[in-house]
Design a protein around this motif. Sequence first.
Motif, PDB file in Angstrom:
ATOM      1  N   UNK A  75       0.841  -1.209   0.000  1.00  0.00           N
ATOM      2  CA  UNK A  75       0.000   0.000   0.000  1.00  0.00           C
ATOM      3  C   UNK A  75       0.871   1.252   0.000  1.00  0.00           C
ATOM      4  N   UNK A  76       0.322   2.360  -0.488  1.00  0.00           N
ATOM      5  CA  UNK A  76       1.089   3.591  -0.634  1.00  0.00           C
ATOM      6  C   UNK A  76       1.661   4.089   0.687  1.00  0.00           C
ATOM      7  N   UNK A  77       0.894   3.945   1.765  1.00  0.00           N
ATOM      8  CA  UNK A  77       1.378   4.469   3.044  1.00  0.00           C
ATOM      9  C   UNK A  77       2.621   3.711   3.520  1.00  0.00           C
ATOM     10  N   UNK A  78       2.727   2.410   3.145  1.00  0.00           N
ATOM     11  CA  UNK A  78       3.910   1.653   3.540  1.00  0.00           C
ATOM     12  C   UNK A  78       5.104   2.031   2.670  1.00  0.00           C
ATOM     13  N   UNK A  79       4.834   2.328   1.416  1.00  0.00           N
ATOM     14  CA  UNK A  79       5.925   2.765   0.536  1.00  0.00           C
ATOM     15  C   UNK A  79       6.485   4.089   1.036  1.00  0.00           C
ATOM     16  N   UNK A  80       5.567   5.012   1.431  1.00  0.00           N
ATOM     17  CA  UNK A  80       6.029   6.312   1.931  1.00  0.00           C
ATOM     18  C   UNK A  80       6.849   6.166   3.219  1.00  0.00           C
ATOM     19  N   UNK A  81       6.519   5.153   4.014  1.00  0.00           N
ATOM     20  CA  UNK A  81       7.253   4.965   5.273  1.00  0.00           C
ATOM     21  C   UNK A  81       8.553   4.190   5.083  1.00  0.00           C
ATOM     22  N   UNK A  82       8.831   3.722   3.831  1.00  0.00           N
ATOM     23  CA  UNK A  82      10.076   2.997   3.554  1.00  0.00           C
ATOM     24  C   UNK A  82      10.023   1.543   3.948  1.00  0.00           C
ATOM     25  N   UNK A  83       8.820   0.967   4.084  1.00  0.00           N
ATOM     26  CA  UNK A  83       8.680  -0.411   4.536  1.00  0.00           C
ATOM     27  C   UNK A  83       9.335  -1.422   3.599  1.00  0.00           C
ATOM     28  N   UNK A  84       9.191  -1.314   2.247  1.00  0.00           N
ATOM     29  CA  UNK A  84       9.796  -2.333   1.375  1.00  0.00           C
ATOM     30  C   UNK A  84      11.321  -2.445   1.556  1.00  0.00           C
TER      31      UNK A  84
END
Length: 517
Positions: A75-84
Amino acid sequence: MANKHETGKETGEAQEASLRARDQFFRLMAEQVKDYALILLNLKGEIISWNSGAERITRYLAHEILGKHFSVLHPKEEIRSGAPQRELSIADAMGSIELQGWRLRKDGSRFFAAITLNQLRDPSDEHAGYVLILHDNTERRAAEEAMAKSRTMLERLFETAPDAIVVVDGGGVIRKVNQQAEVIFGYMREELVGQRIELLIPKRFHKRHRQHLRNYFSDPRARKMGIGLELYGRHKNGAEIPVDIMLNPIETQESTWVFAVIRDITIQKQGEAKILELNLALRHQLEQLAATNRELESFSYSVSHDLRAPLRHIIGFVDLLNSKAGTGLDEKSRHYLDVIGGAAKKMGLLIDDLLAFSRMGRSEMMKGWVDLALLVREIVADLQADLQDREVEWEIGQLPVVLGDAAMLRQVLINLIGNAVKFTRSRAVARIAIGAVRQENEQEIFVRDNGVGFDEAYANKLFGLFQRLHANEEFEGTGVGLAIVQRIVLRHGGRVWAEGGIGTGACFWFSLPNQAG
Protein backbone atom coordinates in the motif's frame (compact mmCIF):
# COMPACT_ATOMS: atom_id res chain seq x y z
CA MET A 1 47.75 -30.34 -16.58
CA ALA A 2 45.02 -27.88 -17.43
CA ASN A 3 45.99 -24.21 -17.18
CA LYS A 4 44.40 -21.70 -14.87
CA HIS A 5 42.21 -20.28 -17.61
CA GLU A 6 40.70 -23.66 -18.32
CA THR A 7 40.23 -24.34 -14.59
CA GLY A 8 38.35 -21.02 -14.10
CA LYS A 9 36.20 -21.69 -17.13
CA GLU A 10 35.19 -25.06 -15.72
CA THR A 11 34.35 -23.49 -12.33
CA GLY A 12 32.13 -20.78 -13.92
CA GLU A 13 30.30 -23.32 -16.01
CA ALA A 14 29.66 -25.43 -12.92
CA GLN A 15 28.27 -22.45 -11.00
CA GLU A 16 26.02 -21.45 -13.89
CA ALA A 17 24.76 -25.02 -14.21
CA SER A 18 24.12 -25.07 -10.48
CA LEU A 19 22.12 -21.80 -10.64
CA ARG A 20 20.08 -23.11 -13.58
CA ALA A 21 19.36 -26.33 -11.75
CA ARG A 22 18.32 -24.43 -8.60
CA ASP A 23 16.10 -22.06 -10.58
CA GLN A 24 14.47 -25.00 -12.29
CA PHE A 25 13.95 -26.66 -8.90
CA PHE A 26 12.49 -23.41 -7.50
CA ARG A 27 10.05 -23.10 -10.41
CA LEU A 28 8.97 -26.73 -10.04
CA MET A 29 8.42 -26.31 -6.28
CA ALA A 30 6.61 -22.99 -6.77
CA GLU A 31 4.07 -24.57 -9.10
CA GLN A 32 3.39 -27.39 -6.65
CA VAL A 33 2.53 -24.98 -3.81
CA LYS A 34 -0.50 -23.28 -5.37
CA ASP A 35 -1.98 -21.89 -2.12
CA TYR A 36 1.08 -19.69 -1.67
CA ALA A 37 2.61 -16.95 -3.76
CA LEU A 38 6.31 -17.92 -4.26
CA ILE A 39 8.17 -14.99 -5.71
CA LEU A 40 11.88 -14.76 -6.56
CA LEU A 41 13.49 -11.31 -6.26
CA ASN A 42 16.90 -10.15 -7.45
CA LEU A 43 19.27 -8.08 -5.33
CA LYS A 44 17.37 -4.90 -6.23
CA GLY A 45 14.05 -6.39 -5.09
CA GLU A 46 12.79 -6.80 -8.66
CA ILE A 47 10.53 -9.74 -9.42
CA ILE A 48 12.24 -12.38 -11.58
CA SER A 49 9.99 -15.40 -10.94
CA TRP A 50 6.20 -15.65 -10.34
CA ASN A 51 4.16 -18.79 -9.69
CA SER A 52 0.48 -19.57 -10.35
CA GLY A 53 -0.29 -19.11 -6.63
CA ALA A 54 0.95 -15.52 -6.93
CA GLU A 55 -1.28 -15.03 -9.99
CA ARG A 56 -4.33 -16.36 -8.12
CA ILE A 57 -3.74 -14.27 -4.99
CA THR A 58 -2.69 -10.97 -6.61
CA ARG A 59 -4.45 -11.41 -10.01
CA TYR A 60 -1.29 -10.27 -11.80
CA LEU A 61 -0.20 -12.49 -14.68
CA ALA A 62 3.54 -13.25 -14.84
CA HIS A 63 4.19 -11.10 -17.93
CA GLU A 64 2.48 -8.13 -16.21
CA ILE A 65 4.62 -8.23 -13.08
CA LEU A 66 8.04 -9.63 -13.98
CA GLY A 67 10.74 -6.95 -13.80
CA LYS A 68 8.74 -4.71 -11.44
CA HIS A 69 9.89 -3.91 -7.94
CA PHE A 70 8.12 -5.99 -5.29
CA SER A 71 6.93 -2.74 -3.63
CA VAL A 72 4.16 -2.74 -6.25
CA LEU A 73 2.39 -5.07 -3.82
CA HIS A 74 2.68 -2.60 -0.90
CA PRO A 75 0.00 0.00 0.00
CA LYS A 76 1.09 3.59 -0.63
CA GLU A 77 1.38 4.47 3.04
CA GLU A 78 3.91 1.65 3.54
CA ILE A 79 5.92 2.77 0.54
CA ARG A 80 6.03 6.31 1.93
CA SER A 81 7.25 4.96 5.27
CA GLY A 82 10.08 3.00 3.55
CA ALA A 83 8.68 -0.41 4.54
CA PRO A 84 9.80 -2.33 1.37
CA GLN A 85 13.48 -1.35 1.71
CA ARG A 86 13.34 -1.91 5.46
CA GLU A 87 12.08 -5.46 4.92
CA LEU A 88 14.99 -6.18 2.53
CA SER A 89 17.50 -4.72 5.01
CA ILE A 90 16.20 -6.90 7.85
CA ALA A 91 16.34 -9.99 5.60
CA ASP A 92 19.95 -9.07 4.72
CA ALA A 93 20.87 -8.69 8.38
CA MET A 94 18.89 -11.61 9.85
CA GLY A 95 18.69 -13.96 6.89
CA SER A 96 14.88 -13.88 6.95
CA ILE A 97 11.90 -11.92 8.23
CA GLU A 98 8.33 -12.97 9.04
CA LEU A 99 5.52 -10.47 9.32
CA GLN A 100 1.82 -9.88 8.60
CA GLY A 101 0.29 -6.95 6.80
CA TRP A 102 -1.92 -5.61 4.06
CA ARG A 103 -0.86 -6.05 0.41
CA LEU A 104 -2.40 -4.93 -2.87
CA ARG A 105 -3.96 -6.87 -5.71
CA LYS A 106 -3.88 -5.73 -9.30
CA ASP A 107 -7.32 -4.06 -8.99
CA GLY A 108 -6.21 -2.06 -5.95
CA SER A 109 -8.14 -4.15 -3.43
CA ARG A 110 -6.29 -5.28 -0.32
CA PHE A 111 -5.65 -8.70 1.13
CA PHE A 112 -4.13 -9.52 4.50
CA ALA A 113 -0.99 -11.61 4.02
CA ALA A 114 1.29 -13.78 6.12
CA ILE A 115 4.70 -12.85 4.70
CA THR A 116 8.09 -14.56 4.79
CA LEU A 117 11.10 -12.93 3.12
CA ASN A 118 14.22 -15.12 2.96
CA GLN A 119 17.69 -14.13 1.75
CA LEU A 120 18.81 -16.26 -1.24
CA ARG A 121 22.47 -17.20 -1.57
CA ASP A 122 24.34 -18.89 -4.46
CA PRO A 123 26.51 -22.05 -4.23
CA SER A 124 29.51 -19.95 -3.28
CA ASP A 125 27.45 -18.44 -0.44
CA GLU A 126 27.22 -15.08 -2.17
CA HIS A 127 24.02 -13.02 -1.79
CA ALA A 128 22.02 -13.76 -4.95
CA GLY A 129 18.53 -12.30 -4.17
CA TYR A 130 15.41 -13.07 -2.10
CA VAL A 131 12.54 -15.55 -1.87
CA LEU A 132 9.22 -13.86 -0.98
CA ILE A 133 6.38 -16.12 0.22
CA LEU A 134 2.83 -14.72 0.64
CA HIS A 135 -0.27 -16.43 1.97
CA ASP A 136 -3.72 -14.79 1.77
CA ASN A 137 -5.02 -14.72 5.37
CA THR A 138 -7.86 -12.25 4.73
CA GLU A 139 -10.67 -14.65 5.65
CA ARG A 140 -8.78 -15.96 8.65
CA ARG A 141 -8.13 -12.40 9.86
CA ALA A 142 -11.81 -11.50 9.38
CA ALA A 143 -12.81 -14.58 11.38
CA GLU A 144 -10.30 -13.73 14.09
CA GLU A 145 -11.54 -10.13 14.21
CA ALA A 146 -15.14 -11.33 14.39
CA MET A 147 -14.16 -13.74 17.15
CA ALA A 148 -12.34 -10.97 18.99
CA LYS A 149 -15.36 -8.68 18.63
CA SER A 150 -17.61 -11.46 19.89
CA ARG A 151 -15.33 -12.03 22.85
CA THR A 152 -15.28 -8.30 23.55
CA MET A 153 -19.06 -8.08 23.26
CA LEU A 154 -19.56 -11.13 25.48
CA GLU A 155 -17.15 -9.71 28.01
CA ARG A 156 -19.03 -6.40 27.93
CA LEU A 157 -22.37 -8.20 28.33
CA PHE A 158 -20.87 -10.25 31.16
CA GLU A 159 -19.69 -7.13 32.96
CA THR A 160 -22.79 -5.01 32.39
CA ALA A 161 -25.42 -7.74 32.98
CA PRO A 162 -28.17 -6.57 35.38
CA ASP A 163 -27.81 -9.82 37.37
CA ALA A 164 -24.82 -11.14 39.28
CA ILE A 165 -22.82 -13.76 37.35
CA VAL A 166 -20.50 -16.16 39.16
CA VAL A 167 -18.47 -18.80 37.28
CA VAL A 168 -17.60 -21.83 39.43
CA ASP A 169 -15.42 -24.85 38.56
CA GLY A 170 -16.19 -28.47 39.35
CA GLY A 171 -14.52 -28.17 42.73
CA GLY A 172 -16.79 -25.33 43.81
CA VAL A 173 -14.08 -22.64 43.41
CA ILE A 174 -15.06 -19.22 42.06
CA ARG A 175 -13.18 -18.51 38.80
CA LYS A 176 -14.83 -15.33 37.56
CA VAL A 177 -17.43 -12.77 38.69
CA ASN A 178 -18.97 -9.68 37.14
CA GLN A 179 -19.54 -6.18 38.47
CA GLN A 180 -23.10 -6.87 39.65
CA ALA A 181 -21.82 -9.74 41.80
CA GLU A 182 -19.66 -7.20 43.63
CA VAL A 183 -22.71 -4.94 44.07
CA ILE A 184 -25.05 -7.66 45.37
CA PHE A 185 -22.64 -9.47 47.68
CA GLY A 186 -20.47 -6.52 48.80
CA TYR A 187 -17.12 -8.14 47.94
CA MET A 188 -14.45 -6.88 45.52
CA ARG A 189 -13.81 -9.48 42.83
CA GLU A 190 -10.25 -9.96 44.13
CA GLU A 191 -11.83 -11.18 47.36
CA LEU A 192 -14.03 -13.70 45.54
CA VAL A 193 -11.90 -15.25 42.76
CA GLY A 194 -10.17 -18.35 44.11
CA GLN A 195 -12.55 -18.69 47.08
CA ARG A 196 -15.10 -21.47 47.49
CA ILE A 197 -18.66 -20.65 46.46
CA GLU A 198 -19.85 -21.31 50.05
CA LEU A 199 -18.50 -17.85 50.88
CA LEU A 200 -21.68 -16.48 49.25
CA ILE A 201 -24.08 -18.96 50.90
CA PRO A 202 -25.50 -18.81 54.46
CA LYS A 203 -23.75 -21.37 56.68
CA ARG A 204 -26.90 -23.39 57.37
CA PHE A 205 -27.06 -24.31 53.67
CA HIS A 206 -23.37 -25.33 53.19
CA LYS A 207 -23.75 -29.09 53.60
CA ARG A 208 -26.83 -29.28 51.40
CA HIS A 209 -25.20 -27.08 48.76
CA ARG A 210 -22.09 -29.26 48.47
CA GLN A 211 -24.32 -32.24 47.72
CA HIS A 212 -26.30 -30.20 45.17
CA LEU A 213 -23.03 -29.18 43.50
CA ARG A 214 -21.94 -32.80 43.15
CA ASN A 215 -25.35 -33.74 41.76
CA TYR A 216 -25.24 -30.90 39.24
CA PHE A 217 -21.82 -31.84 37.81
CA SER A 218 -22.94 -35.45 37.49
CA ASP A 219 -25.66 -34.24 35.09
CA PRO A 220 -24.73 -30.71 33.97
CA ARG A 221 -27.52 -28.95 32.05
CA ALA A 222 -29.24 -25.58 31.91
CA ARG A 223 -31.81 -25.38 34.68
CA LYS A 224 -33.08 -23.30 37.54
CA MET A 225 -31.45 -24.00 40.89
CA GLY A 226 -33.55 -25.19 43.81
CA ILE A 227 -36.92 -25.46 42.06
CA GLY A 228 -39.61 -25.14 44.71
CA LEU A 229 -37.14 -23.90 47.34
CA GLU A 230 -36.47 -20.44 48.71
CA LEU A 231 -32.82 -19.61 47.99
CA TYR A 232 -30.65 -17.12 49.86
CA GLY A 233 -27.23 -15.61 49.28
CA ARG A 234 -24.95 -14.17 51.94
CA HIS A 235 -23.71 -10.56 51.83
CA LYS A 236 -20.23 -9.70 53.10
CA ASN A 237 -21.83 -8.08 56.14
CA GLY A 238 -23.64 -11.34 56.96
CA ALA A 239 -27.09 -10.26 55.76
CA GLU A 240 -29.11 -12.83 53.83
CA ILE A 241 -30.38 -11.96 50.36
CA PRO A 242 -33.33 -13.79 48.70
CA VAL A 243 -32.18 -14.86 45.22
CA ASP A 244 -33.17 -16.73 42.07
CA ILE A 245 -30.36 -18.71 40.41
CA MET A 246 -30.12 -20.04 36.84
CA LEU A 247 -27.36 -22.58 36.13
CA ASN A 248 -25.69 -23.21 32.76
CA PRO A 249 -22.75 -25.58 32.14
CA ILE A 250 -19.79 -24.28 30.11
CA GLU A 251 -16.96 -26.38 28.70
CA THR A 252 -13.39 -25.18 29.27
CA GLN A 253 -10.01 -26.67 28.38
CA GLU A 254 -9.71 -27.86 31.96
CA SER A 255 -13.19 -29.28 32.65
CA THR A 256 -16.87 -28.39 32.91
CA TRP A 257 -17.65 -25.23 34.86
CA VAL A 258 -21.01 -23.77 35.84
CA PHE A 259 -22.19 -20.33 34.84
CA ALA A 260 -24.54 -19.12 37.62
CA VAL A 261 -26.82 -16.12 36.95
CA ILE A 262 -27.99 -14.78 40.33
CA ARG A 263 -30.86 -12.31 40.67
CA ASP A 264 -31.54 -10.37 43.86
CA ILE A 265 -35.31 -10.74 44.40
CA THR A 266 -35.54 -8.67 47.58
CA ILE A 267 -37.85 -6.11 45.94
CA GLN A 268 -39.89 -8.93 44.37
CA LYS A 269 -40.27 -10.60 47.77
CA GLN A 270 -41.33 -7.30 49.31
CA GLY A 271 -43.82 -6.88 46.46
CA GLU A 272 -45.17 -10.39 47.02
CA ALA A 273 -45.56 -9.67 50.72
CA LYS A 274 -47.39 -6.44 49.88
CA ILE A 275 -49.63 -8.26 47.40
CA LEU A 276 -50.40 -10.90 50.05
CA GLU A 277 -51.24 -8.13 52.51
CA LEU A 278 -53.47 -6.42 49.94
CA ASN A 279 -55.14 -9.72 49.07
CA LEU A 280 -55.92 -10.32 52.73
CA ALA A 281 -57.31 -6.80 53.02
CA LEU A 282 -59.34 -7.32 49.83
CA ARG A 283 -60.66 -10.63 51.12
CA HIS A 284 -61.72 -8.90 54.33
CA GLN A 285 -63.42 -6.14 52.33
CA LEU A 286 -65.18 -8.71 50.14
CA GLU A 287 -66.42 -10.49 53.26
CA GLN A 288 -67.70 -7.16 54.58
CA LEU A 289 -69.29 -6.44 51.21
CA ALA A 290 -70.93 -9.86 51.17
CA ALA A 291 -72.28 -9.19 54.65
CA THR A 292 -73.56 -5.78 53.50
CA ASN A 293 -75.22 -7.37 50.46
CA ARG A 294 -76.91 -9.90 52.71
CA GLU A 295 -78.16 -7.04 54.88
CA LEU A 296 -79.40 -5.21 51.76
CA GLU A 297 -81.13 -8.33 50.52
CA SER A 298 -82.78 -8.70 53.91
CA PHE A 299 -83.77 -5.03 53.75
CA SER A 300 -85.23 -5.57 50.27
CA TYR A 301 -87.43 -8.36 51.56
CA SER A 302 -88.41 -6.12 54.47
CA VAL A 303 -89.33 -3.32 52.06
CA SER A 304 -91.24 -5.74 49.88
CA HIS A 305 -93.31 -7.23 52.69
CA ASP A 306 -93.31 -4.86 55.66
CA LEU A 307 -93.79 -1.56 53.80
CA ARG A 308 -96.24 -2.74 51.20
CA ALA A 309 -98.81 -3.88 53.79
CA PRO A 310 -99.23 -0.40 55.41
CA LEU A 311 -99.41 1.19 51.95
CA ARG A 312 -102.14 -1.20 50.89
CA HIS A 313 -104.02 -0.30 54.10
CA ILE A 314 -103.69 3.44 53.44
CA ILE A 315 -104.85 3.12 49.85
CA GLY A 316 -107.68 0.76 50.85
CA PHE A 317 -109.04 3.01 53.61
CA VAL A 318 -108.78 6.10 51.37
CA ASP A 319 -110.91 4.27 48.80
CA LEU A 320 -113.42 3.27 51.53
CA LEU A 321 -113.70 6.87 52.76
CA ASN A 322 -114.22 8.10 49.22
CA SER A 323 -116.93 5.51 48.55
CA LYS A 324 -118.82 5.90 51.88
CA ALA A 325 -118.38 9.51 52.84
CA GLY A 326 -117.18 11.10 49.65
CA THR A 327 -120.44 12.93 48.95
CA GLY A 328 -120.64 14.18 52.52
CA LEU A 329 -117.15 15.62 52.57
CA ASP A 330 -116.39 19.16 51.60
CA GLU A 331 -114.11 19.90 48.66
CA LYS A 332 -111.02 20.49 50.83
CA SER A 333 -111.45 17.15 52.63
CA ARG A 334 -111.81 15.30 49.32
CA HIS A 335 -108.62 17.04 48.15
CA TYR A 336 -106.83 15.80 51.27
CA LEU A 337 -107.92 12.26 50.52
CA ASP A 338 -106.73 12.58 46.91
CA VAL A 339 -103.31 13.81 48.10
CA ILE A 340 -103.05 10.92 50.60
CA GLY A 341 -103.98 8.36 47.92
CA GLY A 342 -101.61 9.85 45.33
CA ALA A 343 -98.73 9.92 47.80
CA ALA A 344 -99.34 6.31 48.79
CA LYS A 345 -99.43 5.19 45.16
CA LYS A 346 -96.22 7.13 44.43
CA MET A 347 -94.61 5.45 47.44
CA GLY A 348 -95.65 2.10 46.01
CA LEU A 349 -94.01 2.93 42.67
CA LEU A 350 -90.85 4.05 44.46
CA ILE A 351 -90.72 0.77 46.39
CA ASP A 352 -91.16 -1.16 43.12
CA ASP A 353 -88.29 0.78 41.50
CA LEU A 354 -86.04 0.29 44.53
CA LEU A 355 -86.67 -3.44 44.45
CA ALA A 356 -85.95 -3.51 40.70
CA PHE A 357 -82.72 -1.57 41.27
CA SER A 358 -81.69 -4.00 44.01
CA ARG A 359 -82.48 -7.05 41.87
CA MET A 360 -80.38 -5.71 38.97
CA GLY A 361 -77.30 -5.79 41.20
CA ARG A 362 -77.91 -9.31 42.54
CA SER A 363 -79.62 -11.32 39.84
CA GLU A 364 -77.55 -13.73 37.75
CA MET A 365 -76.93 -12.64 34.17
CA MET A 366 -78.16 -15.00 31.45
CA LYS A 367 -75.95 -14.03 28.53
CA GLY A 368 -76.76 -14.78 24.93
CA TRP A 369 -76.90 -13.08 21.53
CA VAL A 370 -79.44 -10.23 21.65
CA ASP A 371 -80.84 -8.49 18.56
CA LEU A 372 -81.24 -4.86 19.72
CA ALA A 373 -83.21 -3.95 16.57
CA LEU A 374 -85.86 -6.55 17.45
CA LEU A 375 -86.06 -5.30 21.06
CA VAL A 376 -86.51 -1.69 19.91
CA ARG A 377 -89.31 -2.62 17.46
CA GLU A 378 -91.16 -4.52 20.21
CA ILE A 379 -90.81 -1.64 22.71
CA VAL A 380 -91.98 0.98 20.19
CA ALA A 381 -94.97 -1.19 19.24
CA ASP A 382 -95.96 -1.49 22.93
CA LEU A 383 -95.73 2.29 23.39
CA GLN A 384 -97.89 3.11 20.37
CA ALA A 385 -101.10 2.28 22.25
CA ASP A 386 -100.39 5.12 24.73
CA LEU A 387 -99.44 7.61 21.98
CA GLN A 388 -102.70 7.72 20.04
CA ASP A 389 -103.24 11.42 20.72
CA ARG A 390 -99.60 12.42 20.04
CA GLU A 391 -97.56 12.87 16.88
CA VAL A 392 -94.22 11.06 17.22
CA GLU A 393 -91.66 10.68 14.43
CA TRP A 394 -89.46 7.66 14.95
CA GLU A 395 -86.03 7.39 13.32
CA ILE A 396 -84.59 3.93 13.95
CA GLY A 397 -81.19 3.20 12.45
CA GLN A 398 -79.22 -0.01 12.16
CA LEU A 399 -78.72 -1.68 15.51
CA PRO A 400 -76.24 -4.48 16.27
CA VAL A 401 -76.58 -7.97 17.65
CA VAL A 402 -74.74 -7.99 20.99
CA LEU A 403 -73.79 -10.47 23.70
CA GLY A 404 -75.74 -9.83 26.88
CA ASP A 405 -78.72 -10.54 29.10
CA ALA A 406 -81.81 -10.00 26.96
CA ALA A 407 -84.14 -9.10 29.86
CA MET A 408 -81.72 -6.58 31.32
CA LEU A 409 -80.96 -4.93 27.97
CA ARG A 410 -84.71 -4.72 27.31
CA GLN A 411 -85.05 -2.81 30.61
CA VAL A 412 -82.28 -0.39 29.52
CA LEU A 413 -84.03 0.39 26.25
CA ILE A 414 -87.47 0.64 27.88
CA ASN A 415 -86.15 3.19 30.40
CA LEU A 416 -84.32 5.30 27.80
CA ILE A 417 -87.04 5.26 25.15
CA GLY A 418 -89.71 5.81 27.83
CA ASN A 419 -87.83 8.90 29.04
CA ALA A 420 -87.62 10.21 25.47
CA VAL A 421 -91.39 9.80 25.10
CA LYS A 422 -92.07 11.45 28.47
CA PHE A 423 -89.78 14.48 28.02
CA THR A 424 -91.08 15.28 24.49
CA ARG A 425 -94.67 15.50 25.75
CA SER A 426 -94.72 19.28 25.37
CA ARG A 427 -93.61 19.17 21.72
CA ALA A 428 -96.17 19.42 18.93
CA VAL A 429 -94.14 16.85 16.99
CA ALA A 430 -91.88 14.59 19.03
CA ARG A 431 -88.78 13.34 17.22
CA ILE A 432 -87.02 10.31 18.70
CA ALA A 433 -83.98 8.72 17.06
CA ILE A 434 -82.42 5.39 18.05
CA GLY A 435 -79.17 4.17 16.50
CA ALA A 436 -75.66 2.83 17.02
CA VAL A 437 -72.06 3.74 16.20
CA ARG A 438 -69.51 0.93 15.89
CA GLN A 439 -66.12 1.64 17.46
CA GLU A 440 -63.00 -0.52 17.47
CA ASN A 441 -63.67 -2.16 20.83
CA GLU A 442 -67.32 -1.41 21.52
CA GLN A 443 -70.77 -0.62 20.17
CA GLU A 444 -72.18 2.77 21.18
CA ILE A 445 -76.01 2.92 21.22
CA PHE A 446 -77.95 6.19 21.56
CA VAL A 447 -81.51 7.41 22.13
CA ARG A 448 -81.94 11.07 21.06
CA ASP A 449 -85.02 13.30 21.41
CA ASN A 450 -86.08 16.91 20.82
CA GLY A 451 -87.62 17.26 24.29
CA VAL A 452 -87.07 19.72 27.12
CA GLY A 453 -83.45 18.62 27.60
CA PHE A 454 -81.36 19.43 30.68
CA ASP A 455 -78.53 21.64 31.87
CA GLU A 456 -75.36 19.79 30.78
CA ALA A 457 -73.57 21.07 33.88
CA TYR A 458 -75.58 18.45 35.80
CA ALA A 459 -75.04 15.60 33.31
CA ASN A 460 -72.86 13.68 35.79
CA LYS A 461 -75.77 13.53 38.26
CA LEU A 462 -78.34 12.04 35.91
CA PHE A 463 -77.44 8.41 36.57
CA GLY A 464 -77.39 8.73 40.36
CA LEU A 465 -80.10 7.17 42.50
CA PHE A 466 -83.08 9.55 43.15
CA GLN A 467 -81.49 12.29 41.01
CA ARG A 468 -84.14 14.34 39.17
CA LEU A 469 -83.62 17.59 37.22
CA HIS A 470 -87.33 18.34 36.76
CA ALA A 471 -90.10 18.90 39.31
CA ASN A 472 -92.61 16.09 39.85
CA GLU A 473 -95.42 18.49 38.85
CA GLU A 474 -93.81 18.77 35.38
CA PHE A 475 -92.80 15.15 34.77
CA GLU A 476 -93.63 12.15 36.94
CA GLY A 477 -90.89 9.75 38.04
CA THR A 478 -88.92 8.36 40.97
CA GLY A 479 -85.33 9.14 39.87
CA VAL A 480 -84.38 5.44 39.77
CA GLY A 481 -84.75 4.57 36.05
CA LEU A 482 -81.39 5.94 34.86
CA ALA A 483 -79.63 4.46 37.90
CA ILE A 484 -80.97 1.06 36.79
CA VAL A 485 -79.69 1.73 33.26
CA GLN A 486 -76.22 2.47 34.59
CA ARG A 487 -76.13 -0.58 36.85
CA ILE A 488 -77.13 -2.93 33.99
CA VAL A 489 -74.67 -1.42 31.50
CA LEU A 490 -71.79 -1.55 34.01
CA ARG A 491 -72.55 -5.23 34.66
CA HIS A 492 -72.17 -5.78 30.89
CA GLY A 493 -68.74 -4.09 30.92
CA GLY A 494 -69.96 -0.89 29.23
CA ARG A 495 -70.43 2.76 30.20
CA VAL A 496 -73.17 5.43 30.11
CA TRP A 497 -73.17 9.15 29.38
CA ALA A 498 -75.55 11.91 28.30
CA GLU A 499 -75.51 15.04 26.14
CA GLY A 500 -78.06 17.82 26.00
CA GLY A 501 -79.07 21.39 26.64
CA ILE A 502 -82.02 23.28 28.15
CA GLY A 503 -84.83 23.26 25.62
CA THR A 504 -82.70 21.61 22.90
CA GLY A 505 -83.37 17.95 23.63
CA ALA A 506 -81.19 15.18 25.06
CA CYS A 507 -79.14 12.24 23.83
CA PHE A 508 -78.47 9.28 26.12
CA TRP A 509 -75.66 6.88 25.24
CA PHE A 510 -74.56 3.50 26.47
CA SER A 511 -71.81 1.21 25.18
CA LEU A 512 -71.37 -2.56 25.08
CA PRO A 513 -68.05 -4.35 24.40
CA ASN A 514 -67.57 -6.03 21.03
CA GLN A 515 -67.53 -9.80 21.51
CA ALA A 516 -66.22 -12.53 19.22
CA GLY A 517 -68.85 -14.94 18.09
